[in-house]
Design an enzyme around this catalytic site. Structure first.
Site, PDB file in Angstrom:
ATOM      1  N   SER A  95      23.764  72.709  40.421  1.00  0.00           N
ATOM      2  CA  SER A  95      23.064  71.435  40.288  1.00  0.00           C
ATOM      3  C   SER A  95      22.022  71.188  41.363  1.00  0.00           C
ATOM      4  O   SER A  95      21.074  70.426  41.140  1.00  0.00           O
ATOM      5  CB  SER A  95      24.068  70.282  40.284  1.00  0.00           C
TER       6      SER A  95
ATOM      7  N   HIS B 159      24.873  71.619  33.445  1.00  0.00           N
ATOM      8  CA  HIS B 159      23.424  71.779  33.470  1.00  0.00           C
ATOM      9  C   HIS B 159      22.936  72.922  32.579  1.00  0.00           C
ATOM     10  O   HIS B 159      21.731  73.190  32.532  1.00  0.00           O
ATOM     11  CB  HIS B 159      22.949  71.998  34.915  1.00  0.00           C
TER      12      HIS B 159
ATOM     13  N   LYS C 239      23.486  64.659  30.391  1.00  0.00           N
ATOM     14  CA  LYS C 239      22.283  65.354  30.842  1.00  0.00           C
ATOM     15  C   LYS C 239      21.419  65.699  29.625  1.00  0.00           C
ATOM     16  O   LYS C 239      20.678  64.853  29.142  1.00  0.00           O
ATOM     17  CB  LYS C 239      22.678  66.554  31.690  1.00  0.00           C
TER      18      LYS C 239
END
Length: 392
Positions: A184, A212, A243
């Site tokens: 991250s 991610h 996300k």
């Protein structure tokens, strides 16, 4: 001031003295640029600090799906899932997630932090050994602490160090290797193929956090494990909806026996109220768009390569790659804060990342690009950054 709080004032003073103090900034209603631009205190800023990688957070189809779910099911989850909060939307989402990830089962959690702390603390215990990449997310670290297992942190992506630790702990009860797929704060990727090989060699288990990677990697956005052809060789796949999905929540996918165990043992699931129906309805729509609108994955990876290239052309040292996380290492906390303040003055939202989020001496500006950024946006941002460097 009450003298009982003097220690809090001293804690704050120490943070401020070392340029580590933090404060909240209020973001106003978004513009219509797919989240690429935001408004803060009346100022329009190019948003280079968002995890909304695919630009889906403001998609009308997702918002409308959430509204329809709320109209049908109401505003709140009303209870934990094991009481009466497990409405049919949950089961439909978990069915679709399992099919998408090509696994036997799935389980939805309130958020990524609760997923990692709940899963890890339910799967490990005293006498177990957990081998965790040193740059793993804080939620992974906290899950290991809650599980009371022996915690061994291997140097970032250092397979020799990991194998040394595995060899030294060969006699442990159960062994887990846990890693982010895309890290991250650095934006680099885990060596997944080698981790699977080590898992097999030392009779361990493997959990991969795709927070991610989900939505951004893989043919249908399933994540980096699918892109590497390893999804069925990972014991637990974790991901988030906050996300690339542009919504909220998290999930794990695994064999049915694992899902059953987590349903009975993951405290963050058992003792949390179910997510609101609006969230589940929105996630269901986002899951369809992630699978079908492949142009978003193409665009975000193109923009990631482009922004790195633009920064290097202007003399900045950034790693090559195509993940949307692009750190610009600065080092000193105060200088990093100056960069962030100057960027905001010039119309760019890019946050200074400082310890303890990153190791001491490695403060940085963490840029994140989105599918909805234009080439003109990124060229302008690179020019502004060069101007700030020359100014400072």
């Amino acid at each position: 001031m009450n003298n009982r709080y003097a220690w809090l004032e001293e804690e704050w003073r120490q943070l401020d003295q070392h340029s580590l103090a933090r404060a909240l900034h209020t973001v106003e209603p978004m513009s219509k640029d797919g989240g690429a631009w935001i408004h803060v205190s009346g100022q329009r800023l190019l948003n280079l600090s968002s995890n909304n990688y695919l630009g889906l957070a403001h998609d009308k189809r997702i918002v409308e799906a959430g509204m329809q779910a709320a109209q049908t099911w109401g505003a709140g989850g009303t209870a934990s899932r094991l009481v009466n909060g497990n409405y049919t939307l949950y089961e439909e989402l978990e069915r679709q997630l399992a099919a998408w990830k090509e696994r036997e089962g799935a389980l939805v959690f309130a958020n990524g932090y609760q997923a990692n702390t709940g899963v890890i603390s339910a799967m490990v215990g005293r006498g177990d050994a957990v081998f965790s990449d040193r740059l793993n997310h804080a939620s992974i670290v906290d899950g290991i602490i809650l599980g009371r297992a022996n915690h061994y942190r291997y140097r970032h992506n250092d397979l020799e160090h990991l194998e040394y630790l595995l060899r030294e702990q060969r006699g442990g009860r159960r062994k887990w290797i846990i890693t982010d797929s895309i890290f991250s704060m650095d934006g680099d990727m885990a060596p997944l193929t080698a981790l699977v090989e080590l898992r097999d060699r030392y009779d361990a288990m493997l959990m991969v956090d795709e927070a991610h990677g989900g939505g951004v990697r893989g043919e249908q956005g399933q994540g980096l494990c699918h892109e590497a052809g390893l999804a069925n060789q990972v014991d637990v796949l974790m991901g988030t909806f906050s996300k690339a999905f542009g919504v909220y929540g998290a999930y794990v996918c695994a064999d049915e026996v694992v899902i059953r165990h987590l349903t009975n043992k993951a405290r963050s699931l058992i003792y949390s109220t179910a997510l609101p129906p609006f969230v589940i309805g929105s996630v269901l729509e986002a899951l369809q768009l992630i699978q079908t609108e492949t142009w978003r994955r193409v665009a975000v990876r193109r923009n990631a390569r482009l922004f790195r290239h633009l920064l290097r052309l202007r003399g900045f040292s950034v790693e090559e790659g195509d993940t949307p996380i692009i750190p610009l290492a600065i080092g000193e906390n105060e200088l990093t804060l100056q960069y962030s303040r100057k960027l905001r003055e010039r119309g760019i939202a890019a946050v200074a990342i400082r310890p303890p989020t990153v190791p001491a001496g490695s403060a940085r500006i963490r840029f994140t690009v989105m599918a909805t950024h234009t080439r003109a946006d990124l060229e302008w941002a690179a020019d502004q950054l060069k101007g700030i460097r020359d100014e400072l």
